[in-house]
Each structure stands twice: as C-alpha cells, then as structure tokens.
Scaffold this motif. Structure first.
Motif, short mmCIF file in Angstrom:
data_model
loop_
_atom_site.label_atom_id
_atom_site.label_comp_id
_atom_site.label_asym_id
_atom_site.label_seq_id
_atom_site.Cartn_x
_atom_site.Cartn_y
_atom_site.Cartn_z
N UNK A 178 -64.91 -42.23 101.99
CA UNK A 178 -64.99 -43.05 102.56
C UNK A 178 -64.21 -43.80 101.25
N UNK A 207 -65.09 -45.43 99.18
CA UNK A 207 -66.25 -46.88 98.50
C UNK A 207 -66.11 -46.48 96.85
N UNK A 239 -59.82 -49.78 100.86
CA UNK A 239 -61.62 -49.14 101.80
C UNK A 239 -61.59 -49.73 103.40
N UNK A 256 -62.53 -46.95 107.85
CA UNK A 256 -62.86 -46.96 108.65
C UNK A 256 -61.64 -47.16 110.12
N UNK A 269 -70.54 -53.60 99.68
CA UNK A 269 -69.84 -52.27 100.08
C UNK A 269 -69.50 -51.40 101.26
N UNK A 315 -67.26 -53.28 103.85
CA UNK A 315 -66.08 -53.16 103.71
C UNK A 315 -65.78 -51.60 104.18
N UNK A 316 -66.83 -50.30 103.64
CA UNK A 316 -66.95 -49.55 104.18
C UNK A 316 -67.10 -49.22 106.12
N UNK A 317 -67.34 -49.93 106.46
CA UNK A 317 -66.92 -50.65 108.25
C UNK A 317 -65.88 -50.69 108.78
N UNK A 318 -64.55 -50.94 108.02
CA UNK A 318 -63.14 -51.62 108.51
C UNK A 318 -63.52 -53.13 108.09
#
Lengths: 326, 237, 295
Positions: free
Chosen positions: B55, B57, B77, B81, C185, C188-191
């Motif tokens: 990902x 992260x 990052x 997604x 974090x 962010x990982x959801x775009x």
C-alpha cells in the motif's frame, strides 16, 4: 514527550582536558573586564545563569517552559523595590528576590505539572503573561517605565558596588555559585532520577518514585536561579524593566538554551553569550533585533536542534570514533 | 492463472524496514486476475508488513511491486489506492469520530464498477439502518463488514484483506466467508492474510507460507489437505 | 431601575455585550488553533501573528490602495491563508516527524520574527482604522446604546464559527478532516492526499485568524503586538476548554469573553487576568479542561 537529549550522560573526556578548560575559563573571566566593557560582561553573566537555570527544566527534565520571564523579571522587580524603596542591603535584596521567585516557581510548577507536553508549555506561558499584566497594573512596578535609578548599595555593608568592576566580580562569584549548584544537582542522585524520568516516566513510576515531585523540585530550583539572575541584572543595571517579564524574554531564554545545546552543562551559557553578543552588535547596526532573534529561532529549530555545543561535541565524537576505527 | 497474462500483482524481492529493524527479507509473490491468495504464517512473520509495504503506508522498502504491470513503489501513498486497490487493515480502522454512513462513504470512488449502497446492504444486512450509529459502537463483526464494505463501494477490484476473522465468533466468520465467496464470483482479486486455515481453505485458490519476512512455501488450495502436516509445522500448531 | 448586586442591569448587559465581542475573537482564534492541533499536532503560536497580519493587510490595502473594509474582509483572510499555506508547505511540514514541542518553538520564532518585522516597518504605535459607514452609529434601545459594529462582529463571528463547525461535522471534507485527525495513515491509504489536506487545513485556519484581524481593525487599533497579547489569552482559553471538541472550543471562547466582561463590572482591576484565573481554577479542578481528553 520530551525534547531530544544530546547525550544520555556526560562525556568521559580525560580529566586533564576538563581541568585545563576550567582553569582557562576562570582566567578568562577574571581578566576579561580589562578588555571588554564590564557592564556588558555582567549582562552576559546574568543571561548565562538564566539560560543554564532554564536548562534544568527544558533540557534535564524535558519540560518546555515558556514562562521563565516571570521569575527573571519578577525577581528583578522585587530586588529593585527592596533596594530603592525599603533600602535593604544588597544581600538581603537578593535573598528576598530569590525567595519570591522560588515561591512563584512553586505555584507555577504545581499548576503546570498537572498537564503534560504541549499543554505544559501553554500553561507556563499563560501564567507568566498573568504576571506581565500584573506588572503593568500594580503601582510599585512603575508600569511601562519600570523601576529606575535603583541604588547598587554596599555588599555586607563594606564593599561599594557602585564601582562597575567590583559589581562585575560580585556577579561573577554569584553566577559561578549558581552554576556550581546546577552542576551538583545534575550529578546527584536527584539529577539521575530526573534523567530517568525524562527517559521513561512510566518505568520510574513503577519503581515507586513520584515523578511529579522531582519535576516540581527541578522547576523550583530553576525558578530560584532564574530569579537570582534577574535580581543581579536589575541591581547591576540599576533598573527593573517591563521587558524582562514579557513573553519575548521567556522565548529568548529558550532560544539561548536551545541554540547552545540542551541538556549540556555549558551549552546554554554559550547560547546566552552568543545571543547577548549578537544583540549588542545588532543594537548598533539598525537591524530589528526581535526579527533577527525570531529568525535565528526558526533556523535553529529547523536545522540544528542539537545546538552549537551539541553539534560540536557530536562532530568531535564522530571524528574520534572514525579515528579509532581506522 | 492464465499463462499468457502478466499477474495482477507481482512482488519481487521486497525488503522493508520499521525504523532500523529489517522486517521483510525478499518477499516474492504474485496474484493473478480473479484469484484469492492467502499469506499464512506465524505472528510477526511479516504478513501485515507485506500489506503495508504494498500500500505504500510503510515507506522504507526496496525491491519491485508491479500492479497491472506498473511499478508502484515510487508512487505517493495516496496514489496507490487510486489504481483500484482497496485496503482493509488488521485493526479494521473504523473511525470513532465518523458515523456508519460517513465511514462507509469515506474512501473516494476510484473507478467505476463499485457496489452501490443497496448492494452493500444486501451483502451485509447487519449494516442496514445503522447509518447514524458511531462507527466504533458497532460490534467487532459489524465493524469488519463495514471495513470491507467501504472498499467495495470505492470500486476497488483488488483488495488487501488483513485477518478479517481475527477475534470474531464462528457464526460471524461464516457470514464473512459467504460474502467473500460472493465477491469472488463478482471477479474481485484478493490478497488475504489469515491464520484461520479452515476459513482460508473455504475461499482461497493458493496459499503462500511466510516465515521471517520471506515466502518459504506455496501450496495450491486443492492440495491443502495433503499438506496439512507440513503447514501445521510452519504455523507451530 | 433594576439592579443586580447593586449594579444596574443595563450596565451589566452592556458589559456582557462587550465581553461577547472579546469572546468572538477568542472563539475564532481558539477554533483554528484546535483544528490545527487536531490535524497537524502543532500548537500554532504564530496564530496571533497571522491575526495581526490580517489586521495589517486590511489597513495597508486601505491606506495605500484605497481598498475599503468590505473587500478587505475578504482579501485579508485570503492573503493570510495563502501565506500560511505556503509556510506550512515549505517549512512547518519538515517538523511533523519530531517532537511537537519543536513545532511550537518554530511557530514561536515565526511570531517573534513577524512581530519584529512589522514593528520595524510600521513602528509600535497602533494604526486607527475608520469604521465602515454602513456599520457606524448604533441603536438606542431605551435602556442602553447598542453600537452597530459590535452587533455585526458578534453576528459574523457566530456565523463563521457555526459555518466552520458545520463544515467539519457535517460535510464530506469535514469527514476527511475528522478521519485524518484520528488516523492520517489510513486516510492516505484510501486515496486521499493527506499532505494537501494538511496544507488546506493550516491555510484555512490561519485564514480564520486573518479574518479575525480584519474584523478587529475598526475596534482595536492595528499594531504589531495585537497578535501576541491575544494569542496567549487564547492559549489559556484552549487550556480551559481542552481541544477535544469543536463546539466546546467555540462555547468556551464565547463564555470566557462574557465572564471577562462581567468581571469588569465587579472587579475592574482584575479583568485583564480573569481568563488566567479561570485557567488556574480549571487546572486545579479538572486538569484536562472542560471538554478535554488527554493526548
């Protein structure tokens, strides 16, 4: 939450290096007033003690205080008032001022230690600002003008302090005494507990030690010595001014400590000397002092958080270990 | 996996670090279109770290991660997604300051083909009518469903699913297994971290065994029963 | 004449009104401070300097370009917000990884620098700013005189505070912010581009301070030290209220303004330190603040 320490323990330099350094320091401080304007050096000494006192809280306890002007400037008012209005001897005025700043330190410390980290900084700042407002309003402080024309008086009734050179040496002795107190405190079991609290508060608590009690003692000690510095400055310069209780002063002393190197014995002194010398230079250059101080503050936080002494020591250590490995 | 196509996800010799500690020591794995692949292994083997490294992260990494034949290691990052990769973290990541519908609609829609709210409520009936409930007030199982549902809504067609059954009652685990099978039928590709072999075998095509930051074995799902002894040894059961 | 503890109610109401004005500024500033702290984990000491900057932008464009109050009310927050966003992007950002005490010190230094700069250029004295004609004068309510500008300040501050609350608690962008406060974090990982969100947050909140500065120009004089004096009181407000809740922060700011106003009636000399006394009381009784949670 604590500011990064430069090192966990004092460096184990050879004793001879330290001894030479110490002797040199003594000699320089004794002969310096014959080369540099003594009153300027006196000011420098007062701020060296002030910054070193702040370092007890900021460096060794890891608590960001933004309110130490209250102790420095507050004690200055008390000392000036005692000398001028009550006509007390020099030593009594100093003792009264230190007693005041210690009591104020106890009160501030008691309140501020109830909050951690960032809130501690805000609480100390707000409490000191309250002292600032009181200083504006109370009649004895002289408002915007401060207390002026303060007599320097006689030390023990025999030594006339109106001679600037004599004043310098008296301040030198008292500042050296203050530095000795700090050195003793940091290298005592008390200082070691303080270091342990900064490192890992939870573990210290689990050993049955109450961290807040140690933090409070450190805070009061720091306030007392800041008061000593402020009182000396007020008497030597024969004025207690509103500027010494402002938030700028609290910030400036933090800058001195940070610039010199947190958690080192001599770093804050170096920082204080640099800032005072710089201000002295700037005051004749026409450049805005406050602007420059703020700028140096930002650069210092951004680029070298170890401070001057901390960076030098790191560089020395690295070059030595590189040599050892080769 | 069709031999002609490149795999959907291709991870080669992936190294990763948490601060100074070196956690992944050359993970190599691939996931084909429409496959469900699991990573199994003991706690601390590096399964979750692999997910976090893919990902982006976790930033400190080396090696290659190719998704749809594009190298994604260099991507910011928040761009990962947007390729249609959904992430359901181990701790589920339901936000306490958001209610259910806010949690559900938080991830932006990254590509078409995502599930509508009606489809989601059909898949996870427990979530229906709970819109105004604070996310973290849901039960553990419902939070897991919410965590899966929100990446489905975003249109992600490749999902990193980290231990969805952890700490859940068997009846809930069954419910999640059923929903994952439905997702598989819809053609979603899933990389799954799982300790529960029974659950994994019900939905997965292949299993990678992870030990000390690298893949040490690979087992096809149909061969799982035959390799049970070996796997139990890996897992230390 | 109705009295309350020997004080005419009219006088009391007048002071409550006056207090509400101070309270409006406390609310506008502590609101921004709390949002920045939540998202960036930064205690923004330069918030006061940005407030001052807002006042100065309004004054400068008026006295040098002839641009009046109403455009100024829009231009000041935009200029201040852009400067803030730029400083976040170029400087503040690099301090997120280290102890938050350093970012406090950094913004402290920035505040000193800005105050020193403006004192150098414009001098220490306050600059008067004319009252906009549409808002000058007042209503005679029979029992007291109500200046229009004060009503306007309170009303617009309430509208802006409510708007900000609404944007954070009820909109999609606000959901990103709340989620980002909890777990950046994962957001962010959801775009979602969290660094951009941080810049936006900082720019907006600092813009709020600039807006408050523009609002203050006609009632308080525009001067280099207007910001620092206010921000330290606002720090006390934030310690009293805690920074856990947006609505709580707004209410605390307004309430403290009123308390301060009332103190002026009963203990005139103590009014300057009212907020600090309240802070001490709260620290003794509820160390984490009225709406606070320890972080």
């Amino acid at each position: 939450m604590s500011l990064q320490s430069v090192s966990k323990s004092q460096t184990s330099q050879p004793v001879s290096v330290r001894a030479i350094f110490l002797v040199a320091l003594v000699v320089i401080s004794l002969v310096a007033p014959f080369f540099v304007y003594p009153l300027f050096l006196t000011k420098m000494l007062c701020f060296i003690l002030f910054a070193s006192a702040v370092n007890i809280v900021l460096g060794y306890s890891g608590l960001l205080t933004l309110g130490h002007a209250a102790f420095f400037g507050g004690a200055a008012y008390i000392a000036a008032h005692a000398m001028k209005v009550w006509g007390t001897p020099f030593e009594v005025a100093i003792l009264l001022a230190v007693a005041f700043s210690s009591a104020l330190g106890l009160l501030f410390g008691f309140l501020a230690i109830r909050r951690q980290g960032i809130y501690f900084a805000m609480v100390t700042l707000a409490l000191a600002q309250m002292i600032y407002f009181l200083a504006i309003q109370m009649p004895f402080t002289g408002g915007e003008d401060g207390i002026t024309a303060v007599p320097r008086g006689m030390l023990f009734g025999v030594i006339d302090l109106h001679d600037t050179l004599t004043m310098y040496y008296v301040v030198l002795v008292l500042v050296a005494f203050g530095m000795l107190v700090i050195w003793r405190a940091i290298n005592s079991p008390f200082g070691h507990v303080l270091a342990a609290i900064k490192e890992n508060e939870a573990r210290v608590t689990s050993l049955g030690i109450q961290p807040n009690r140690y933090k409070l003692i450190a805070f009061v000690l720091s306030a007392a010595l800041s008061g000593l510095a402020g009182a000396l400055k007020a008497i030597a310069f024969q004025v207690a001014s509103l500027a010494d209780v402002t938030w700028h002063m609290s910030g400036e002393v933090v800058l001195m400590t940070l610039l010199g190197g947190l958690s080192t014995l001599i770093g804050p002194g170096i920082g204080a000397a640099v800032v005072i010398a710089l201000e002295h230079y700037l005051s004749t250059s026409g450049l805005p002092i406050m602007f420059m101080i703020g700028l140096i503050f930002m650069v210092c936080v951004m680029l070298f958080r170890r401070g001057i002494y901390g960076e030098l020591r790191e560089w020395y250590r690295r070059s030595r270990s590189a040599r050892d490995h080769s | 996996m069709p031999a002609t196509d490149k795999p959907r996800l291709q991870v080669d010799n992936l190294q990763a670090w948490y601060d100074e500690s070196h956690v992944l020591h050359g993970m190599t794995l691939n996931v084909g279109d429409g496959e469900i692949v699991t990573l199994i292994g003991r706690n601390g083997a590096g399964k979750t770290t692999t997910m976090r490294a893919i990902m982006g992260v976790l930033r400190k990494r080396q090696g290659t991660i190719r998704y749809k034949d594009q190298d994604i290691v260099a991507l910011a990052p928040h761009k990962v997604p947007r390729l249609g990769i959904g992430y359901v973290p181990e701790e589920r990541g339901i936000f306490a300051s958001l209610n259910v519908i806010e949690n559900l609609t938080l991830p932006p829609v990254t590509q078409p083909g995502g599930m509508s709210l009606n489809e989601i409520f059909a898949l996870f009936p427990n979530l229906q009518g709970r819109n105004r409930t604070i996310g973290t007030r849901l039960s553990g199982g419902e939070q897991q469903m919410l965590a899966i549902a929100r990446v489905l809504r975003s249109g992600a067609d490749f999902i990193l699913l980290d231990e969805p059954t952890e700490g859940l009652a068997p009846v809930i685990v069954d419910q999640i297994a059923v929903s994952l099978q439905i997702l598989k039928q819809r053609g979603l590709t899933i990389l799954l971290v799982e300790q529960n072999l029974q659950f994994a075998s019900a939905i997965a095509d292949r299993h990678y065994v992870v030990e000390q930051g690298e893949v040490v074995d690979e087992v096809q799902n149909h061969a799982l029963a035959a390799n049970m002894g070996k796997l139990n040894a890996y897992l230390g059961v | 004449m109705t009295e309350f503890f020997g004080v005419p109610v009219v006088v009391l109401l007048g002071q409550v009104l006056l207090g509400l004005i101070n309270g409006s500024f406390y609310a506008l500033l502590s609101l921004g401070l709390a949002i920045i702290f939540g998202m960036l984990n930064v205690i923004n000491f330069s918030h006061g300097a940005f407030y001052m900057l807002g006042g100065f932008v309004t004054w400068i464009i008026f006295s040098h370009l002839g641009i009046g109050y109403w455009p100024g009310l829009l231009i000041a927050p935009i200029v201040v917000g852009l400067i803030g966003a730029l400083s976040e992007r170029l400087l503040l950002r690099h301090l997120y990884g280290v102890d938050p005490l350093y970012s406090l010190l950094f913004t402290f230094g920035a505040a000193m620098m800005l105050e020193g700069l403006f004192r150098y250029i414009f001098g220490s004295a306050g600059k008067p700013y004319p009252m906009p004609s549409a808002l000058s004068g007042g209503y005679n309510l029979g029992f007291m005189f109500l200046p229009v500008y004060r009503v306007w300040v309170i009303a617009i501050a309430l509208v802006v505070c409510f708007g900000t609350w609404f944007a954070i608690e009820r909109t999609r962008l606000g959901a990103y912010l709340r989620a980002g406060t909890e777990n950046p974090v994962l957001v962010q990982a959801f775009g979602i581009n969290v660094p951009a969100l941080l810049t936006l947050t900082y720019g907006f909140c600092v813009g709020l301070a600039g807006f408050a500065g523009a609002l203050a120009a006609p009632i308080y004089q525009v001067g280099p030290s207007m910001g620092a004096n206010l921000i330290i009181i606002v720090f006390a407000v934030v310690v009293i209220g805690g920074m856990g809740s947006i609505a709580g922060t707004i209410v605390t700011g307004l309430a403290l303004g009123i308390v301060e106003g009332l103190t002026k009636v009963f203990f005139p000399t103590a009014s300057a330190i009212t907020v600090f006394i309240m802070m001490i009381l709260v620290l003794m009784i509820r160390p984490n603040g009225l709406f606070g949670r320890e972080r």
